[in-house]
Scaffold this active site. Structure first.
Site, PDB file in Angstrom:
ATOM      1  NE  ARG A 193     -14.185 -19.967 -18.631  1.00 30.71           N
ATOM      2  CZ  ARG A 193     -14.333 -19.146 -19.680  1.00 30.71           C
ATOM      3  NH1 ARG A 193     -13.487 -18.164 -19.918  1.00 30.71           N
ATOM      4  NH2 ARG A 193     -15.370 -19.270 -20.479  1.00 30.71           N
ATOM      5  CB  SER A 220     -17.835 -26.992 -14.054  1.00 30.64           C
ATOM      6  OG  SER A 220     -18.961 -26.532 -14.728  1.00 30.64           O
ATOM      7  CD  GLU A 237     -13.423 -25.456 -14.646  1.00 36.12           C
ATOM      8  OE1 GLU A 237     -13.529 -26.112 -15.692  1.00 36.12           O
ATOM      9  OE2 GLU A 237     -14.229 -24.585 -14.304  1.00 36.12           O
TER      10      GLU A 237
HETATM   11  P1  FAD Z   1     -12.781 -16.850  -5.714  1.00 36.54           P
HETATM   12  O1  FAD Z   1     -13.380 -18.197  -5.913  1.00 36.54           O
HETATM   13  O2  FAD Z   1     -12.936 -16.220  -4.377  1.00 36.54           O
HETATM   14  O3  FAD Z   1     -11.246 -16.901  -6.062  1.00 36.54           O
HETATM   15  C1  FAD Z   1     -10.785 -17.535  -7.249  1.00 36.54           C
HETATM   16  C2  FAD Z   1      -9.350 -17.067  -7.487  1.00 36.54           C
HETATM   17  O4  FAD Z   1      -9.384 -15.696  -7.857  1.00 36.54           O
HETATM   18  C3  FAD Z   1      -8.479 -17.166  -6.229  1.00 36.54           C
HETATM   19  O5  FAD Z   1      -7.223 -17.677  -6.568  1.00 36.54           O
HETATM   20  C4  FAD Z   1      -8.389 -15.722  -5.745  1.00 36.54           C
HETATM   21  O6  FAD Z   1      -7.182 -15.457  -5.063  1.00 36.54           O
HETATM   22  C5  FAD Z   1      -8.453 -14.964  -7.061  1.00 36.54           C
HETATM   23  N1  FAD Z   1      -8.977 -13.619  -6.863  1.00 36.54           N
HETATM   24  C6  FAD Z   1     -10.184 -13.262  -6.338  1.00 36.54           C
HETATM   25  N2  FAD Z   1     -10.279 -11.916  -6.284  1.00 36.54           N
HETATM   26  C7  FAD Z   1      -9.121 -11.422  -6.781  1.00 36.54           C
HETATM   27  C8  FAD Z   1      -8.587 -10.103  -6.960  1.00 36.54           C
HETATM   28  N3  FAD Z   1      -9.277  -9.008  -6.603  1.00 36.54           N
HETATM   29  N4  FAD Z   1      -7.334  -9.964  -7.477  1.00 36.54           N
HETATM   30  C9  FAD Z   1      -6.602 -11.057  -7.819  1.00 36.54           C
HETATM   31  N5  FAD Z   1      -7.046 -12.337  -7.663  1.00 36.54           N
HETATM   32  C10 FAD Z   1      -8.287 -12.507  -7.159  1.00 36.54           C
HETATM   33  N6  FAD Z   1     -17.052 -19.171 -14.134  1.00 36.54           N
HETATM   34  C11 FAD Z   1     -17.047 -18.805 -15.421  1.00 36.54           C
HETATM   35  O7  FAD Z   1     -16.024 -18.371 -15.947  1.00 36.54           O
HETATM   36  N7  FAD Z   1     -18.169 -18.913 -16.183  1.00 36.54           N
HETATM   37  C12 FAD Z   1     -19.333 -19.360 -15.688  1.00 36.54           C
HETATM   38  O8  FAD Z   1     -20.319 -19.440 -16.400  1.00 36.54           O
HETATM   39  C13 FAD Z   1     -19.379 -19.748 -14.299  1.00 36.54           C
HETATM   40  N8  FAD Z   1     -20.530 -20.194 -13.750  1.00 36.54           N
HETATM   41  C14 FAD Z   1     -20.549 -20.549 -12.435  1.00 36.54           C
HETATM   42  C15 FAD Z   1     -21.739 -20.985 -11.865  1.00 36.54           C
HETATM   43  C16 FAD Z   1     -21.801 -21.354 -10.541  1.00 36.54           C
HETATM   44  C17 FAD Z   1     -23.099 -21.823  -9.937  1.00 36.54           C
HETATM   45  C18 FAD Z   1     -20.631 -21.265  -9.732  1.00 36.54           C
HETATM   46  C19 FAD Z   1     -20.669 -21.645  -8.280  1.00 36.54           C
HETATM   47  C20 FAD Z   1     -19.430 -20.827 -10.285  1.00 36.54           C
HETATM   48  C21 FAD Z   1     -19.378 -20.461 -11.641  1.00 36.54           C
HETATM   49  N9  FAD Z   1     -18.189 -19.997 -12.232  1.00 36.54           N
HETATM   50  C22 FAD Z   1     -18.173 -19.628 -13.536  1.00 36.54           C
HETATM   51  C23 FAD Z   1     -16.947 -19.934 -11.440  1.00 36.54           C
HETATM   52  C24 FAD Z   1     -16.743 -18.614 -10.666  1.00 36.54           C
HETATM   53  O9  FAD Z   1     -17.959 -17.970 -10.366  1.00 36.54           O
HETATM   54  C25 FAD Z   1     -15.845 -17.666 -11.430  1.00 36.54           C
HETATM   55  O10 FAD Z   1     -14.614 -18.275 -11.652  1.00 36.54           O
HETATM   56  C26 FAD Z   1     -15.607 -16.350 -10.686  1.00 36.54           C
HETATM   57  O11 FAD Z   1     -14.924 -15.479 -11.556  1.00 36.54           O
HETATM   58  C27 FAD Z   1     -14.788 -16.528  -9.408  1.00 36.54           C
HETATM   59  O12 FAD Z   1     -14.810 -15.313  -8.684  1.00 36.54           O
HETATM   60  P2  FAD Z   1     -14.748 -15.294  -7.091  1.00 36.54           P
HETATM   61  O13 FAD Z   1     -14.810 -13.869  -6.654  1.00 36.54           O
HETATM   62  O14 FAD Z   1     -15.767 -16.198  -6.512  1.00 36.54           O
HETATM   63  O15 FAD Z   1     -13.287 -15.867  -6.858  1.00 36.54           O
END
Ligand code: FAD
Length: 306
Positions: A177, A227, A297
């Site tokens: 992660r 989470s 987290e």
């Molecule tokens: P954001 O929340 O918008 O951003 C997170 C970080 O990523 C920020 O610091 C942002 O600046 C950075 N970021 C975003 N886009 C870019 C880019 N293009 N370049 C550089 N940095 C960037 N995660 C898991 O790993 N496994 C799971 O099974 C999982 N299940 C989930 C289930 C639910 C219901 C929810 C709500 C979340 C879950 N997550 C899970 C967490 C989340 O979906 C992941 O971490 C996902 O990868 C985050 O992506 P995002 O686009 O929403 O990022």
């Protein structure tokens, strides 16, 4: 013209008018449905536009914040000062010869669906992760034994100087992660995945199984940030919260999920301050009952509301 108006005009020279919003409510754009206003909310449509905006933020010394789908962070009610970039228009996904190329604003769920259609195996684990491809690389997203690290070949990023640079997966320090994307100040704009041929039925069976597991355990009917807490050594955060009788506890519109104690859901138009107060209440209660510190987290960013 004040400083904000001047910056607005400079942004209009770089990005189309429709893609520059002033005082935009962030909660309307994010999976959590939390967060106040961004001074500027920019949605570039090309890699060059991303480069131009990065260079402008450097020249003008204006903070730049990158948001994906907002499924792994919480933005405070006072919002974010400076420029927020969101890559939702850079969402093209294509596949040829076992290679799948996804722009970083595409949903990783859509990348895994295209892989299924193309009979390519490797992205099944991502079929229920509600983030963008960029967000998935940033934190080496993973589930049920698979992670980005297993399938990523390379990515194109816009670095902190505004250059478009190719980074091999091995250069991104992808680990549990985490990656070095934040430390380097890179913005991922495109990712190339190397997948293996497999039958449609085989891939579909795995995806259906993972979807069933997710839907039966997670409160997907409400917005949330996934989470909330890390797993404390020797314990499970969800079990500690459950055994503290916290499920169903709410502050304002935020509630400790009755379905999965490790999730706090935005059940009824919660403010971020409700959400944060509930996180702190859970931490305090678990500490009192079991002497265990629950570490968050999920990241919290932005300003408190005045
Ligand atoms: P954001 O929340 O918008 O951003 C997170 C970080 O990523 C920020 O610091 C942002 O600046 C950075 N970021 C975003 N886009 C870019 C880019 N293009 N370049 C550089 N940095 C960037 N995660 C898991 O790993 N496994 C799971 O099974 C999982 N299940 C989930 C289930 C639910 C219901 C929810 C709500 C979340 C879950 N997550 C899970 C967490 C989340 O979906 C992941 O971490 C996902 O990868 C985050 O992506 P995002 O686009 O929403 O990022």
């Amino acid at each position: 013209m004040n400083k904000k108006e001047k910056l607005y005009h400079k942004l209009l020279d770089l990005v189309k008018e429709d893609n520059v919003k002033v005082d935009e409510m962030l909660k309307d754009h994010l999976y959590t449905k939390l967060g106040g206003k961004a001074d500027f909310f920019i949605t570039p449509t090309t890699f060059e536009e991303v480069q131009h905006v990065v260079r402008l933020s450097n020249e003008e010394d204006i903070p730049l914040t990158l948001l994906g789908n907002g499924s792994n962070l919480i933005i405070k009610d006072g919002g974010i000062r400076g420029i927020v970039i969101n890559l939702k228009h850079l969402d093209n996904i294509s596949s040829e010869g076992g290679v799948l190329v996804a722009q970083s604003g595409a949903r990783i769920i859509d990348a895994s669906r295209l892989a299924l259609e193309e009979k390519l195996s490797g992205l099944e684990f991502a079929c229920g992760i509600p983030g963008t491809v960029g967000g998935a690389l940033y934190m080496n997203a993973g589930a049920y034994g698979g992670e980005v690290k297993d399938v990523l070949d390379y990515a194109y990023v816009v670095d902190k100087e505004g250059n478009l640079v190719k980074r091999l997966a091995s250069e991104l320090d992808l680990d549990y992660r985490t990656s070095n994307i934040a430390a380097n100040g890179d913005i991922v704009v495109e990712a190339t995945f190397h997948l293996k041929p497999a039958s449609y039925e085989e891939i579909k069976e795995v995806m259906d199984d993972l979807t069933y597991k997710r839907e039966s355990k997670q409160p997907l009917e409400y917005p949330s940030c996934g989470s909330v807490f890390k797993r404390p050594p020797g314990y499970f955060a969800g079990k500690l919260i459950q055994d503290s009788d916290l499920q169903g506890t709410n502050i304002g519109g935020a509630e400790v999920s009755k379905k999965h104690a490790g999730f706090i859901v935005n059940k009824d138009n919660a403010s971020t301050s409700d959400y944060i107060s509930l996180i702190e209440h859970v931490q305090k209660t678990v500490k009192q009952k079991f002497g265990v510190e629950l570490e968050r987290e999920v990241r919290i960013i932005g300003e408190d509301k005045e």
